[in-house]
Scaffold this motif. Structure first.
Motif, PDB file in Angstrom:
ATOM      1  N   THR A 136       0.851  -1.185   0.000  1.00  0.00           N
ATOM      2  CA  THR A 136       0.000   0.000   0.000  1.00  0.00           C
ATOM      3  C   THR A 136       0.891   1.240   0.000  1.00  0.00           C
ATOM      4  O   THR A 136       2.085   1.166   0.304  1.00  0.00           O
ATOM      5  N   LEU A 137       0.312   2.381  -0.325  1.00  0.00           N
ATOM      6  CA  LEU A 137       1.089   3.623  -0.290  1.00  0.00           C
ATOM      7  C   LEU A 137       1.580   3.931   1.129  1.00  0.00           C
ATOM      8  O   LEU A 137       2.659   4.486   1.316  1.00  0.00           O
ATOM      9  N   GLU A 138       0.751   3.565   2.126  1.00  0.00           N
ATOM     10  CA  GLU A 138       1.170   3.790   3.508  1.00  0.00           C
ATOM     11  C   GLU A 138       2.408   2.941   3.829  1.00  0.00           C
ATOM     12  O   GLU A 138       3.349   3.416   4.485  1.00  0.00           O
ATOM     13  N   GLU A 266       2.704  -1.812  -6.397  1.00  0.00           N
ATOM     14  CA  GLU A 266       1.994  -0.786  -5.625  1.00  0.00           C
ATOM     15  C   GLU A 266       0.488  -0.940  -5.809  1.00  0.00           C
ATOM     16  O   GLU A 266      -0.004  -0.932  -6.937  1.00  0.00           O
ATOM     17  N   GLU A 268      -3.453   0.135  -5.746  1.00  0.00           N
ATOM     18  CA  GLU A 268      -4.171   1.389  -6.002  1.00  0.00           C
ATOM     19  C   GLU A 268      -4.761   1.926  -4.707  1.00  0.00           C
ATOM     20  O   GLU A 268      -5.311   1.184  -3.904  1.00  0.00           O
ATOM     21  N   HIS A 269      -4.641   3.230  -4.508  1.00  0.00           N
ATOM     22  CA  HIS A 269      -5.126   3.865  -3.283  1.00  0.00           C
ATOM     23  C   HIS A 269      -6.474   4.528  -3.544  1.00  0.00           C
ATOM     24  O   HIS A 269      -6.722   5.054  -4.629  1.00  0.00           O
ATOM     25  N   GLU A 270      -7.356   4.491  -2.568  1.00  0.00           N
ATOM     26  CA  GLU A 270      -8.695   5.039  -2.751  1.00  0.00           C
ATOM     27  C   GLU A 270      -8.710   6.567  -2.766  1.00  0.00           C
ATOM     28  O   GLU A 270      -9.655   7.177  -3.276  1.00  0.00           O
ATOM     29  N   CYS A 281      -4.143  14.335  -4.454  1.00  0.00           N
ATOM     30  CA  CYS A 281      -5.481  13.982  -3.985  1.00  0.00           C
ATOM     31  C   CYS A 281      -6.440  15.112  -4.369  1.00  0.00           C
ATOM     32  O   CYS A 281      -6.025  16.235  -4.663  1.00  0.00           O
ATOM     33  N   LEU A 301      -0.582  10.822   4.020  1.00  0.00           N
ATOM     34  CA  LEU A 301      -0.043   9.485   4.282  1.00  0.00           C
ATOM     35  C   LEU A 301       0.560   9.382   5.677  1.00  0.00           C
ATOM     36  O   LEU A 301       0.928   8.292   6.115  1.00  0.00           O
TER      37      LEU A 301
END
Length: 385
Positions: A136-138, A266, A268-270, A281, A301
């Protein structure tokens, strides 16, 4: 099966220059790269084949030997080939060669002695394995420790990996006389060519087993699995990979294990999309906040943070939050978070709300400017389209 001509594999002429060879290889490598063809064994073989051809034809010394003697000039024992000859050239070698010249996406190669010039080869070595790890991006932002279960060939417990049954022993190979190599001499119009290859009877060990272990049938290894912990540093990207030494398949007859190649993906982030080490964002705000300005809370993040909205902010305007992006992988610092403003318009209004909006609409301040060419140009610049 006879090996194909390297020039034919890359689709180049014998007089092609280094740039043409590199360009031809890159097209093939991108087409057959394992990341673009997950689970496709045929594509994997074509990727390895193209990389092997490239490794020879891009190097003047190897290319000259190949032009004179063919595959015998760059095979094992020929004194050429950055991999100690191309017998046993595997996916790990091909990936490292590709990343070396087209992006350098192996994040820790230098730690394992394969950065820069070439790769290491080992006699009687187990096969490299390749796994994908989704992040995840985090996790990418903070770094993460991943524990993965890997199906692999492990040493046989019955014989201790030797492949020999209890009470039995090994004997010198009758074909290579214990050397592990077979020499063949052929005469051509260019002279005598000597080629050294791995003995196919003992597979390079120089020994054969009189009474094989019944558990592993003389292989010294059996199917199993291992729980492996991978320390993923902050800042990696999709396509980066890490080489974990000796965590691939065990080698037959107590040889050295192969490596495990962990390729990162990676998810996909919501809320965020990634652009290099920056993240973008979209933040919906009310019309009143856009008109009057104010401070709003925005997710990052690293948790929620405050951002100031200037009065008169237009839809599509992008605000920057410095240092709230992804850490740089190979240096200090980190990217930024870009916040694109979206003005939220209510879909339902009460009678009282309608009267207030109608009253505002009558004011000159709420009349949009004339839609001239310069206005639309500025609008496109603001929206980034």
């Amino acid at each position: 099966m006879a090996k194909r001509d390297y020039y034919e594999i890359l689709g180049v002429d014998r007089g092609s220059g280094e740039d043409q060879v590199k360009s031809a290889y890159r097209k093939l490598a991108m087409k057959y790269h394992p990341d673009r063809n997950p689970g496709d064994k045929e594509a994997e073989e074509k990727f390895k084949e193209a990389t092997e051809a490239y490794e020879v034809l891009k190097d003047p010394q190897k290319r000259q030997a190949y032009d004179q003697f063919g595959h015998a000039g760059v095979g094992q024992g020929a004194g050429f080939g950055g991999f100690g000859g191309f017998e046993g050239f595997d996916l790990g070698d091909a990936l490292r060669a590709f990343m070396r010249d087209f992006g350098g996406s192996s994040i820790f190669d230098d730690f394992f002695g394969v950065g820069g010039g070439g790769t290491r080869r080992r006699r009687n070595r187990g096969e490299d394995l390749r796994i994908r790890i989704k992040l995840t991006l985090e996790e990418i932002t903070h770094g993460v420790e991943k524990s993965v279960k890997v199906k692999r060939l492990v040493g046989c417990d019955t014989c201790g990996g030797s492949g020999v049954a209890a009470g039995s022993s090994r004997k010198p190979c009758p074909q290579c006389k214990g050397s592990g190599q077979v020499r063949t001499i052929s005469r051509t119009f260019l002279g005598t060519v000597q080629q050294v290859t791995t003995c196919n009877m003992c597979r390079g060990t120089g020994e054969i087993i009189a009474d094989p272990c019944k558990t592993c049938r003389g292989e010294g290894r059996v199917r199993g699995s291992s729980q492996i912990t991978i320390h993923v540093p902050a800042g990696v990207s999709s396509g980066n990979y890490m080489t974990i030494e000796n965590k691939g398949n065990a080698a037959p007859n107590q040889g050295e294990p192969g490596d495990l190649i962990a390729v990162f993906e990676e998810s996909e982030h919501e809320f965020f999309t990634r652009h290099g080490d920056h993240v973008l964002c979209e933040l919906p705000i009310s019309f009143t906040t856009a008109a009057l300005g104010g401070t709003v809370t925005v997710p990052t993040l690293n948790g929620n943070a405050k951002i100031r909205i200037p009065a008169g902010t237009q839809p599509g305007k992008t605000l920057k939050m410095r240092g709230q992006g992804i850490p740089h992988l190979h240096s200090t610092g980190r990217g930024d978070q870009l916040v694109r403003i979206a003005v939220w318009v209510p879909t339902k209004l009460s009678d009282e709300d309608k009267k207030l909006v109608e009253k505002l609409a009558a004011s000159e301040s709420f009349t949009p400017p004339k839609a001239g060419k310069s206005f639309f140009e500025k609008l496109r610049e603001t929206l980034g389209v």
